[in-house]
Enzyme design. Sequence first.
Site, PDB file in Angstrom:
ATOM      1  N   HIS A  74      49.340  17.880  34.715  1.00 38.15           N
ATOM      2  CA  HIS A  74      48.492  17.455  35.637  1.00 38.15           C
ATOM      3  C   HIS A  74      47.380  17.487  34.538  1.00 38.15           C
ATOM      4  CE1 HIS A  74      47.189  21.684  35.809  1.00 38.15           C
ATOM      5  NE2 HIS A  74      46.090  21.243  36.107  1.00 38.15           N
ATOM      6  N   ASP A  76      42.862  17.629  35.339  1.00 39.45           N
ATOM      7  CA  ASP A  76      41.876  18.167  36.397  1.00 39.45           C
ATOM      8  C   ASP A  76      41.199  17.051  36.831  1.00 39.45           C
ATOM      9  OD1 ASP A  76      43.001  20.522  35.746  1.00 39.45           O
ATOM     10  OD2 ASP A  76      41.411  21.425  34.589  1.00 39.45           O
ATOM     11  N   HIS A 130      47.918  18.910  30.843  1.00 35.14           N
ATOM     12  CA  HIS A 130      48.202  20.244  30.635  1.00 35.14           C
ATOM     13  C   HIS A 130      49.122  20.880  31.615  1.00 35.14           C
ATOM     14  CE1 HIS A 130      44.555  20.270  32.735  1.00 35.14           C
ATOM     15  NE2 HIS A 130      44.829  21.592  33.359  1.00 35.14           N
ATOM     16  N   ARG A 140      51.626  36.684  35.408  1.00 33.32           N
ATOM     17  CA  ARG A 140      50.327  36.161  34.476  1.00 33.32           C
ATOM     18  C   ARG A 140      49.235  35.694  35.456  1.00 33.32           C
ATOM     19  NH1 ARG A 140      49.215  30.529  33.305  1.00 33.32           N
ATOM     20  NH2 ARG A 140      47.992  30.736  31.577  1.00 33.32           N
TER      21      ARG A 140
END
Length: 194
Positions: A74, A76, A130, A140
């Site tokens: 996607h 941002d 990203h 994580r």
Amino acid sequence: MILTPRNVLTSTPMEPFATKVAILAQKLAEILAEKLGHKSSFFQESCLPSTCYLRLNRYPPCPIPSDIYGLMPHTDSDFLTILHQDQVGGLQLVKDGQWIAVKPNPEALVINIGDLFQAWSNDCYKSVKHRAVTHPTKERFSAAYFLCPSYETVIESCSMPSVYRKFSFREYRQKVQEDVQLHGYKVGLSRFLV
Ligand code: OGA
Ligand code: NI
């Protein structure tokens, strides 16, 4: 201890992080605008503490990481994002048509240009695609601060001729939501080409 929205922020290191990155995000936006020859109070006036937000991402371990994204590819939908990732790693971005890993660095924050800065800068700055991949055994965490304007804010290119027609942030969010529902993915800025 019962965690309410209030003490979740004040009893963890999130509050100092949020305060610092909020200031940093404004400074970066200002510097990036200045580099284009625009000394502008636009970001300070339109991106308020009540319109920006901090998101804590948690990615559980995944035994089949190559099939399952932590976060789908996607861009941002904000002006810019400041991201802190832990040492597990998993953030990747597209460079020269290839996915490359952004190596975790405890001394560094990751700055992503978002769609709104791309539109405002008339494509001088590009919102980079990203994604987050999962780890087979490790959990994580990442924390992302999004520099967002109010829904009423109109995004207009800082130079002419403008690549995109002007649009409000509300209009942009609605279009993104509509596209995700209709097609399963975000089309993004190309919906707003002149
Ligand atoms: C996001 C994002 C990446 C990560 O929250 O928009 O891209 O590494 N996060 O968590
Ligand atoms: Ni993102």
